[in-house]
Design a protein around this motif. Structure first.
Motif, PDB file in Angstrom:
ATOM      1  N   GLY A 152      39.098  58.911   1.069  1.00 24.26           N
ATOM      2  CA  GLY A 152      40.316  58.740   0.293  1.00 24.26           C
ATOM      3  C   GLY A 152      40.214  57.462  -0.508  1.00 24.26           C
ATOM      4  O   GLY A 152      39.229  57.243  -1.217  1.00 24.26           O
ATOM      5  N   THR A 153      41.206  56.586  -0.363  1.00 26.99           N
ATOM      6  CA  THR A 153      41.128  55.299  -1.049  1.00 26.99           C
ATOM      7  C   THR A 153      40.003  54.447  -0.480  1.00 26.99           C
ATOM      8  O   THR A 153      39.522  53.529  -1.137  1.00 26.99           O
ATOM      9  N   GLY A 154      39.597  54.754   0.748  1.00 29.21           N
ATOM     10  CA  GLY A 154      38.445  54.103   1.360  1.00 29.21           C
ATOM     11  C   GLY A 154      37.502  55.147   1.922  1.00 29.21           C
ATOM     12  O   GLY A 154      37.527  56.311   1.519  1.00 29.21           O
ATOM     13  N   CYS A 155      36.684  54.737   2.874  1.00 29.25           N
ATOM     14  CA  CYS A 155      35.703  55.641   3.483  1.00 29.25           C
ATOM     15  C   CYS A 155      35.583  55.265   4.955  1.00 29.25           C
ATOM     16  O   CYS A 155      34.877  54.323   5.297  1.00 29.25           O
ATOM     17  N   GLY A 156      36.318  55.984   5.803  1.00 23.80           N
ATOM     18  CA  GLY A 156      36.313  55.684   7.220  1.00 23.80           C
ATOM     19  C   GLY A 156      35.532  56.707   8.014  1.00 23.80           C
ATOM     20  O   GLY A 156      35.093  57.738   7.487  1.00 23.80           O
ATOM     21  N   GLY A 157      35.354  56.436   9.289  1.00 22.88           N
ATOM     22  CA  GLY A 157      34.647  57.363  10.157  1.00 22.88           C
ATOM     23  C   GLY A 157      34.986  57.123  11.603  1.00 22.88           C
ATOM     24  O   GLY A 157      35.519  56.072  11.978  1.00 22.88           O
ATOM     25  N   ALA A 158      34.694  58.126  12.450  1.00 19.56           N
ATOM     26  CA  ALA A 158      34.992  58.025  13.873  1.00 19.56           C
ATOM     27  C   ALA A 158      34.099  58.984  14.638  1.00 19.56           C
ATOM     28  O   ALA A 158      33.651  60.000  14.099  1.00 19.56           O
ATOM     29  N   ILE A 159      33.870  58.663  15.899  1.00 26.66           N
ATOM     30  CA  ILE A 159      33.011  59.469  16.769  1.00 26.66           C
ATOM     31  C   ILE A 159      33.824  59.943  17.969  1.00 26.66           C
ATOM     32  O   ILE A 159      34.509  59.142  18.626  1.00 26.66           O
ATOM     33  N   THR A 199      36.739  62.848  23.659  1.00 29.24           N
ATOM     34  CA  THR A 199      37.109  61.466  23.948  1.00 29.24           C
ATOM     35  C   THR A 199      36.594  60.575  22.831  1.00 29.24           C
ATOM     36  O   THR A 199      35.423  60.661  22.452  1.00 29.24           O
ATOM     37  N   VAL A 200      37.458  59.703  22.321  1.00 26.20           N
ATOM     38  CA  VAL A 200      37.056  58.781  21.266  1.00 26.20           C
ATOM     39  C   VAL A 200      36.034  57.786  21.800  1.00 26.20           C
ATOM     40  O   VAL A 200      36.173  57.256  22.909  1.00 26.20           O
ATOM     41  N   LEU A 201      34.991  57.533  21.014  1.00 26.19           N
ATOM     42  CA  LEU A 201      34.022  56.483  21.320  1.00 26.19           C
ATOM     43  C   LEU A 201      34.365  55.280  20.437  1.00 26.19           C
ATOM     44  O   LEU A 201      33.993  55.242  19.261  1.00 26.19           O
ATOM     45  N   PRO A 202      35.091  54.288  20.960  1.00 26.60           N
ATOM     46  CA  PRO A 202      35.514  53.170  20.106  1.00 26.60           C
ATOM     47  C   PRO A 202      34.411  52.156  19.830  1.00 26.60           C
ATOM     48  O   PRO A 202      34.382  51.546  18.772  1.00 26.60           O
ATOM     49  N   GLY A 203      33.503  51.969  20.788  1.00 19.02           N
ATOM     50  CA  GLY A 203      32.434  51.003  20.612  1.00 19.02           C
ATOM     51  C   GLY A 203      32.796  49.628  21.138  1.00 19.02           C
ATOM     52  O   GLY A 203      33.964  49.297  21.348  1.00 19.02           O
ATOM     53  N   LEU A 204      31.774  48.815  21.342  1.00 14.33           N
ATOM     54  CA  LEU A 204      31.947  47.469  21.893  1.00 14.33           C
ATOM     55  C   LEU A 204      32.889  46.628  21.038  1.00 14.33           C
ATOM     56  O   LEU A 204      33.728  45.887  21.549  1.00 14.33           O
ATOM     57  N   HIS A 205      32.736  46.705  19.712  1.00 13.26           N
ATOM     58  CA  HIS A 205      33.548  45.908  18.795  1.00 13.26           C
ATOM     59  C   HIS A 205      34.711  46.706  18.207  1.00 13.26           C
ATOM     60  O   HIS A 205      35.399  46.231  17.303  1.00 13.26           O
ATOM     61  N   ARG A 206      34.902  47.946  18.685  1.00 13.82           N
ATOM     62  CA  ARG A 206      35.938  48.866  18.185  1.00 13.82           C
ATOM     63  C   ARG A 206      35.681  49.258  16.732  1.00 13.82           C
ATOM     64  O   ARG A 206      36.605  49.461  15.950  1.00 13.82           O
ATOM     65  N   ILE A 207      34.398  49.385  16.365  1.00 12.98           N
ATOM     66  CA  ILE A 207      34.051  49.747  14.990  1.00 12.98           C
ATOM     67  C   ILE A 207      33.129  50.959  14.941  1.00 12.98           C
ATOM     68  O   ILE A 207      32.557  51.258  13.885  1.00 12.98           O
ATOM     69  N   ALA A 208      32.962  51.681  16.050  1.00  9.10           N
ATOM     70  CA  ALA A 208      32.062  52.833  16.055  1.00  9.10           C
ATOM     71  C   ALA A 208      32.485  53.839  14.992  1.00  9.10           C
ATOM     72  O   ALA A 208      33.664  54.158  14.849  1.00  9.10           O
ATOM     73  N   GLY A 209      31.508  54.302  14.225  1.00  8.47           N
ATOM     74  CA  GLY A 209      31.786  55.285  13.179  1.00  8.47           C
ATOM     75  C   GLY A 209      32.038  54.703  11.808  1.00  8.47           C
ATOM     76  O   GLY A 209      32.188  55.457  10.839  1.00  8.47           O
TER      77      GLY A 209
END
Length: 306
Positions: A134-141, A146-156
């Motif tokens: 959209g106005t940006g480009c995001g992603g998620a896993i 179950t959401v994989l947030p990652g160590l820094h909460r930036i996965a994806g």
């Protein structure tokens, strides 16, 4: 285990939306109000919406919230929210205290991907990569619903890696607001696609498919470049994660070239013998975020209300 009723909240920059899902996942109630855009008032607004919904339903529900940012694992406060008045506040803790129960808070892109993995376009797929264009480009896993947030909460967050395999027309790498240059977002977001077609200052790409269908050469060329750039970006995701499906949401998600051209181009850069990863149009549209917030409490989880 008692059947669980869930409430999901989409905490947007201008509106707050709430949905209640019955134990079978069907929507039982939905409300939308303006976001007061003042922190304490916004927490109270969510609290009042939940209380009103539960009174109407006659059930106490689990509560999940999607926000345009993340809870920092280092400070426990919101960071990277484009609604900057939320930043540096312990939103999940404050809302949990107001509601007198555990509350789960995740980035809104994570909620989108979770919704589509649970009962959307990628239902039944084990590993799902969700894309917001959209106005940006995001992603998620999402893995096993179950959401994989990652160590820094930036996965994806693939949008802030550099565009891979650059061609001469991709260079020089343009600067990005994040402080780096050449980020994928600077090539494939809606404003970037519009500017690539019509020049600096243009930020609305919505008319490009219709223009291309009418043989507008600039629109056709821009969509061709866009498909190639999206394919290169997603090929790097596939080479690293190898998901069972990729689901696209956001303002560009209804553009057909993402589903006709991008899959055809993946094979140039995916190192497998054949690139067969399905690229899927989202099923729930604008409802994915709020539905995914509700699904932050899965059926098998026993540490919330049941």
């Amino acid at each position: 285990m008692t059947a669980r009723w869930r409430i999901g909240v989409d905490f947007g920059g201008t509106k707050i939306e709430i949905i209640a899902l019955a134990p079978d996942g069907t929507p039982a109630l939905r409300r939308r109000v303006a976001n007061p855009r003042v922190y304490d008032a916004a927490v109270q607004t969510v609290t009042d919406l939940v209380a009103g919904a539960e009174a109407e339903l006659g059930h106490t529900c689990t509560v999940g919230v999607g926000i345009p940012g993340a809870i920092s694992p280092f400070t426990g406060a919101v960071h990277n929210a484009n609604s900057i008045w939320m930043n540096d506040h312990p939103f999940d803790q404050d809302l949990s205290a107001a509601l007198a129960r555990p509350v789960r808070v995740e980035n809104d892109a994570n909620c989108f991907a979770l919704s589509e993995a649970c009962d959307g376009a990628a239902a039944g797929k084990r590993v799902v990569f969700g894309v917001i264009l959209g106005t940006g480009c995001g992603g998620a896993i999402v893995i096993d619903r179950t959401v994989l947030p990652g160590l820094h909460r930036i996965a994806g967050e693939w949008g802030h890696n550099p565009l891979p395999w650059p061609t001469p027309e991709d260079l020089p790498y343009p600067p990005c607001f994040c402080g780096h240059a050449g980020c994928i977002e600077r090539y494939i977001s809606g404003p970037s696609l519009a500017a690539d077609c019509d020049g600096p200052g243009c930020d609305d790409a919505s008319a490009l498919p219709a223009r291309a269908a009418s043989d507008d050469p600039r629109a056709k060329a821009a969509l061709t470049r866009h498909a190639d750039r999206v394919a290169r970006g997603l090929a790097s995701v596939i080479n690293l994660l190898d998901p069972d499906a990729i689901v696209i949401g956001g303002g560009l998600s209804n553009m057909d070239h993402l589903y006709t051209e991008v899959p055809r181009l993946l094979g140039r850069h995916v190192i497998a013998q054949r690139a067969v990863t399905p690229i899927l149009r989202n099923l729930h549209g604008d409802s994915s975020g709020v539905r995914g917030a509700a699904w932050l409490w899965p059926l098998s989880d026993r540490d919330g209300l049941v």
